[in-house]
Design an enzyme around this catalytic site. Sequence first.
Site, PDB file in Angstrom:
ATOM      1  N   ARG A 171      -5.471   2.341  18.051  1.00 29.77           N
ATOM      2  CA  ARG A 171      -5.581   3.141  16.828  1.00 29.77           C
ATOM      3  C   ARG A 171      -4.206   3.256  16.167  1.00 29.77           C
ATOM      4  NH1 ARG A 171      -6.980   9.242  18.533  1.00 29.77           N
ATOM      5  NH2 ARG A 171      -8.668   8.150  19.581  1.00 29.77           N
TER       6      ARG A 171
ATOM      7  N   HIS B  61       1.386  -4.017   5.727  1.00 30.50           N
ATOM      8  CA  HIS B  61       0.171  -4.001   6.556  1.00 30.50           C
ATOM      9  C   HIS B  61      -1.068  -4.435   5.797  1.00 30.50           C
ATOM     10  CE1 HIS B  61       0.151  -0.105   4.551  1.00 30.50           C
ATOM     11  NE2 HIS B  61      -1.158  -0.108   4.720  1.00 30.50           N
ATOM     12  N   GLU B  62      -0.892  -4.920   4.555  1.00 30.43           N
ATOM     13  CA  GLU B  62      -2.062  -5.385   3.803  1.00 30.43           C
ATOM     14  C   GLU B  62      -1.792  -6.852   3.515  1.00 30.43           C
ATOM     15  OE1 GLU B  62      -3.996  -2.415   0.850  1.00 30.43           O
ATOM     16  OE2 GLU B  62      -3.227  -4.002  -0.406  1.00 30.43           O
TER      17      GLU B  62
ATOM     18  N   CYS C  47     -13.077   0.241  24.783  1.00 33.10           N
ATOM     19  CA  CYS C  47     -12.939   1.688  25.024  1.00 33.10           C
ATOM     20  C   CYS C  47     -14.160   2.450  24.483  1.00 33.10           C
ATOM     21  CB  CYS C  47     -11.647   2.190  24.378  1.00 33.10           C
ATOM     22  SG  CYS C  47     -11.726   2.279  22.596  1.00 33.10           S
TER      23      CYS C  47
ATOM     24  N   CYS D 286       0.877  -1.174   0.000  1.00 29.80           N
ATOM     25  CA  CYS D 286       0.000   0.000   0.000  1.00 29.80           C
ATOM     26  C   CYS D 286       0.915   1.225   0.000  1.00 29.80           C
ATOM     27  CB  CYS D 286      -0.864  -0.048   1.250  1.00 29.80           C
ATOM     28  SG  CYS D 286      -1.722   1.489   1.643  1.00 29.80           S
ATOM     29  N   HIS D 287       0.402   2.348  -0.473  1.00 25.48           N
ATOM     30  CA  HIS D 287       1.307   3.504  -0.572  1.00 25.48           C
ATOM     31  C   HIS D 287       1.801   3.969   0.799  1.00 25.48           C
ATOM     32  CE1 HIS D 287       2.679   6.294  -3.885  1.00 25.48           C
ATOM     33  NE2 HIS D 287       3.436   6.536  -2.844  1.00 25.48           N
ATOM     34  N   THR D 288       1.054   3.680   1.857  1.00 25.39           N
ATOM     35  CA  THR D 288       1.502   4.099   3.191  1.00 25.39           C
ATOM     36  C   THR D 288       2.840   3.435   3.553  1.00 25.39           C
ATOM     37  OG1 THR D 288      -0.843   4.244   3.748  1.00 25.39           O
ATOM     38  CG2 THR D 288       0.707   4.416   5.569  1.00 25.39           C
TER      39      THR D 288
ATOM     40  N   CYS E 229      -9.996  -2.707  20.445  1.00 24.20           N
ATOM     41  CA  CYS E 229      -9.859  -3.424  21.719  1.00 24.20           C
ATOM     42  C   CYS E 229     -11.204  -3.964  22.184  1.00 24.20           C
ATOM     43  CB  CYS E 229      -9.242  -2.516  22.785  1.00 24.20           C
ATOM     44  SG  CYS E 229     -10.404  -1.315  23.489  1.00 24.20           S
TER      45      CYS E 229
ATOM     46  N   CYS F  92     -14.514   2.057  20.715  1.00 18.82           N
ATOM     47  CA  CYS F  92     -14.978   0.734  20.273  1.00 18.82           C
ATOM     48  C   CYS F  92     -16.452   0.541  20.601  1.00 18.82           C
ATOM     49  CB  CYS F  92     -14.135  -0.364  20.915  1.00 18.82           C
ATOM     50  SG  CYS F  92     -12.477  -0.428  20.212  1.00 18.82           S
TER      51      CYS F  92
ATOM     52  N   ARG G 222      -2.725  -3.076  -7.542  1.00 17.47           N
ATOM     53  CA  ARG G 222      -2.144  -3.781  -6.395  1.00 17.47           C
ATOM     54  C   ARG G 222      -1.279  -4.950  -6.877  1.00 17.47           C
ATOM     55  NH1 ARG G 222      -2.361   0.036  -3.194  1.00 17.47           N
ATOM     56  NH2 ARG G 222      -3.418  -0.083  -1.186  1.00 17.47           N
TER      57      ARG G 222
ATOM     58  N   CYS H 134      -6.404  -3.455   3.908  1.00 18.98           N
ATOM     59  CA  CYS H 134      -6.213  -1.999   4.001  1.00 18.98           C
ATOM     60  C   CYS H 134      -6.937  -1.272   2.862  1.00 18.98           C
ATOM     61  CB  CYS H 134      -4.737  -1.599   4.044  1.00 18.98           C
ATOM     62  SG  CYS H 134      -4.598   0.207   4.122  1.00 18.98           S
TER      63      CYS H 134
ATOM     64  N   CYS I 241     -10.004   3.423  18.095  1.00 13.88           N
ATOM     65  CA  CYS I 241      -9.767   2.757  19.383  1.00 13.88           C
ATOM     66  C   CYS I 241      -8.679   3.475  20.202  1.00 13.88           C
ATOM     67  CB  CYS I 241      -9.353   1.317  19.104  1.00 13.88           C
ATOM     68  SG  CYS I 241      -8.853   0.409  20.567  1.00 13.88           S
TER      69      CYS I 241
HETATM   70  P1  NAD Z   1      -1.474   4.797  -5.124  1.00 16.09           P
HETATM   71  O1  NAD Z   1      -0.098   5.291  -5.246  1.00 16.09           O
HETATM   72  O2  NAD Z   1      -1.808   3.469  -5.709  1.00 16.09           O
HETATM   73  O3  NAD Z   1      -2.509   5.868  -5.734  1.00 16.09           O
HETATM   74  C1  NAD Z   1      -2.379   7.241  -5.502  1.00 16.09           C
HETATM   75  C2  NAD Z   1      -2.790   7.973  -6.778  1.00 16.09           C
HETATM   76  O4  NAD Z   1      -2.816   9.372  -6.492  1.00 16.09           O
HETATM   77  C3  NAD Z   1      -1.814   7.783  -7.938  1.00 16.09           C
HETATM   78  O5  NAD Z   1      -2.525   7.358  -9.094  1.00 16.09           O
HETATM   79  C4  NAD Z   1      -1.181   9.163  -8.133  1.00 16.09           C
HETATM   80  O6  NAD Z   1      -0.869   9.425  -9.499  1.00 16.09           O
HETATM   81  C5  NAD Z   1      -2.298  10.070  -7.620  1.00 16.09           C
HETATM   82  N1  NAD Z   1      -1.830  11.393  -7.174  1.00 16.09           N
HETATM   83  C6  NAD Z   1      -0.740  11.701  -6.416  1.00 16.09           C
HETATM   84  N2  NAD Z   1      -0.678  13.038  -6.208  1.00 16.09           N
HETATM   85  C7  NAD Z   1      -1.767  13.576  -6.816  1.00 16.09           C
HETATM   86  C8  NAD Z   1      -2.260  14.899  -6.945  1.00 16.09           C
HETATM   87  N3  NAD Z   1      -1.629  15.949  -6.407  1.00 16.09           N
HETATM   88  N4  NAD Z   1      -3.402  15.080  -7.637  1.00 16.09           N
HETATM   89  C9  NAD Z   1      -4.060  14.044  -8.211  1.00 16.09           C
HETATM   90  N5  NAD Z   1      -3.628  12.761  -8.122  1.00 16.09           N
HETATM   91  C10 NAD Z   1      -2.494  12.529  -7.434  1.00 16.09           C
HETATM   92  O7  NAD Z   1      -1.828   4.823  -3.550  1.00 16.09           O
HETATM   93  P2  NAD Z   1      -2.934   4.010  -2.712  1.00 16.09           P
HETATM   94  O8  NAD Z   1      -2.299   2.795  -2.150  1.00 16.09           O
HETATM   95  O9  NAD Z   1      -4.192   3.926  -3.496  1.00 16.09           O
HETATM   96  O10 NAD Z   1      -3.121   5.026  -1.466  1.00 16.09           O
HETATM   97  C11 NAD Z   1      -3.693   6.301  -1.690  1.00 16.09           C
HETATM   98  C12 NAD Z   1      -3.524   7.161  -0.455  1.00 16.09           C
HETATM   99  O11 NAD Z   1      -4.345   6.660   0.601  1.00 16.09           O
HETATM  100  C13 NAD Z   1      -2.102   7.188   0.114  1.00 16.09           C
HETATM  101  O12 NAD Z   1      -1.868   8.483   0.622  1.00 16.09           O
HETATM  102  C14 NAD Z   1      -2.169   6.199   1.264  1.00 16.09           C
HETATM  103  O13 NAD Z   1      -1.181   6.457   2.241  1.00 16.09           O
HETATM  104  C15 NAD Z   1      -3.557   6.494   1.774  1.00 16.09           C
HETATM  105  N6  NAD Z   1      -4.214   5.456   2.561  1.00 16.09           N
HETATM  106  C16 NAD Z   1      -4.953   5.886   3.620  1.00 16.09           C
HETATM  107  C17 NAD Z   1      -5.662   4.971   4.365  1.00 16.09           C
HETATM  108  C18 NAD Z   1      -6.543   5.431   5.478  1.00 16.09           C
HETATM  109  O14 NAD Z   1      -7.014   4.590   6.246  1.00 16.09           O
HETATM  110  N7  NAD Z   1      -6.806   6.720   5.614  1.00 16.09           N
HETATM  111  C19 NAD Z   1      -5.589   3.612   4.054  1.00 16.09           C
HETATM  112  C20 NAD Z   1      -4.849   3.226   2.934  1.00 16.09           C
HETATM  113  C21 NAD Z   1      -4.158   4.156   2.193  1.00 16.09           C
HETATM  114 ZN    ZN Z   2      -2.586   0.862   3.659  1.00 10.94          ZN
HETATM  115 ZN    ZN Z   3     -10.867   0.287  21.743  1.00 13.04          ZN
END
Ligand code: NAD
Ligand code: ZN
Ligand code: ZN
Length: 470
Positions: A120, A72-73, A105, A50-52, A102, A108, A463, A180, A116
Amino acid sequence: MSAQSTAGQVIRCKAAVAWEAGKPLVIEEVEVAPPQAMEVRLKILFTSLCHTDVYFWEAKGQTPLFPRIFGHEAGGIVESVGEGVTHLKPGDHVLPVFTGECGNCRHCKSKESNMCDLLRINTDRGVMLSDGKTRFSINGKPIYHFVGTSTFSEYTVAHVGSVAKINPAASLDKVCILSCGISTGLGAALNVAKPTKGSTVAIFGLGAVGLAVSIPSSINLSRVSYMGCVPHGYDQFSRSYFFKNVYGGIFGGYILSFMCPMPFLDIDISRKIIKRGNIISFVLFFLAPAAANLDNIVDVAAEGARIAGASRIIGVDLNPNRFEEAKKFGCTEFVNPNDHNKPVQEVLAEMTNGGVDRSVECTGNINAMVSAFECVHDGWGVAVLVGVPNRDDAFKTHPVKFLNERTLKGTFFGNYKPRSDLPSVVEKYMNKELELEKFITHQVAFRDINKAFDYMLAGEGIRCIIHMDA
Ligand code: NAD
Ligand code: ZN
Ligand code: ZN
C-alpha cells in the site's frame, strides 16, 4: 541499448533529481541497479505530473526526503525482471502504480479493499522493500525513491506488485494518465461514491482527478433523466449490449445525418454517441437540435438531465478558469467559495434544498474536506475524500453530523486494485468508452520537466505529458 545487453547490468541514464524541497529538478546522469527478487526494471516512455508529486517536492506539509526522484503517473516497457518474477517479461507494456497489489494478503483477497498489507502507498519510504536500499545512485550516493515508482527517470525499478501489465496496443502517451489521476477520479465515482439515479453530485477541485469524477457521474445521471420518461422495459433494452453497441450507433448516426445537412453518418461520430451515455445522447438531439458540436455532447447530456429536473453536477473550485474546462466533462453548475461570504457548504445546501446526495473532494485542502462532508444531505448523503492532506491536518466536524446519517469515506486509487483492475480501465479507453485526450492539455520534453511543475502551480491546464525521449 537492447534488453540483452542491459539485463543484470547497471544502467546509466538521465533522471530528474529533486535535490532540495521546492527547488527546480536537475537532469542528472544516474546509475540504476538491476532489479532484485520480485522487482522489475522499466524503461519509462511517458510520465505526467500529479499534484501529489508537487506536495512532496514542496515538502511544506509533508516529510522532506531528499535527494529524491519523484513521478508516479507513467507508462513504460519492462526492460528486465528480477528473480522470481513470472508474470512479467521484457517487452511487456506496463503502468506503474503508487499503491501495489501483492495478491496474497487479506486486502488483496478482499473484494472491498485495495489497501495491500505489503505494497500500500507509503509516501515516507524512499527505499526498496526487499533490502531497504535504493536502486538509484550518483557516484555511489543513494538517491531516494518515491511511492515505489520514481518515474521521472528513463529507467526505474519497481516491485512487481506495483506494475500493471496492459494491452500493448494502448498508446502509452495517453494511457499513462490512467496510472494515477484519472483512474482515481473514475474509481472514486464508480466504486466509492456510487451516485444513484437522479443524484446531485458536488465535486470539490476541478483538476484531473475531480474532472475524472465528473465523467461517470454525468453519464450515469444523464441516462437517468431520460429513463423517467420511458417505460421500464425500455430501460432494460437500453442497457443491453445490442442497444449500446449496435443500435445506439446506427440510430444515433441516422439522427445526426437526418438533422444536419452535413455528411454526418460517420462511424467515428456514431461511436462517440455510443460512448457518451448511449440513449441519452441521441434523445437529446431531439431536445437540442442546435447541438451539432459533438465535443459538447457530454454537457448537452448533463444539461438535458438538469432541464428534465433530474440531476446536477456542481463543480467547486477557487480557480474560475477551471469552470469553462469543466463543462466539457459534464459539470452543470459552478461555485467559487471566494464569491460567497458564507461557508461553501451552506451555499450548496441552499442550492440543493438541504444538501447534495454525493460529494467527492479532490483538492487536498483540509477545509474543503470538511466542507465536502458538511454539504451532503442528512439521511443518505455520502462524502468521499480523495485529496492528499498535509501530514499534520486534523478533520474537525460536529459528531451530530454523523448521527444525522451522513457517511464519510476516503479512497486511494479509486479502490481499484492496480494489477487486477487497471488493465480493464485501459480497455475502456481502447473501446472509446473513456476519452483521455481532453485531459491532456500540455506536452513537454523531459529536459523541460520543470515547466510541468510551473503549469500545475499556476493552475494552468489539466495534465502535462512529459516525453522521456525528447
Ligand atoms: P490539481 O492541482 O490538478 O487540481 C486540484 C484543484 O483543486 C485545483 O483546480 C485547485 O484550484 C482546486 N482547489 C484547491 N484548493 C481548493 C479549495 N480549498 N476549494 C476548492 N478547490 C480547491 O490536482 P490533481 O492532480 O487533480 O489532484 C487533486 C488531489 O487529489 C490532490 O490532493 C492529489 O494529491 C490527490 N490525489 C489523490 C489520489 C488518491 O489516490 N487518493 C490520487 C491522485 C491524486
Ligand atoms: Zn497521483
Ligand atoms: Zn496484498
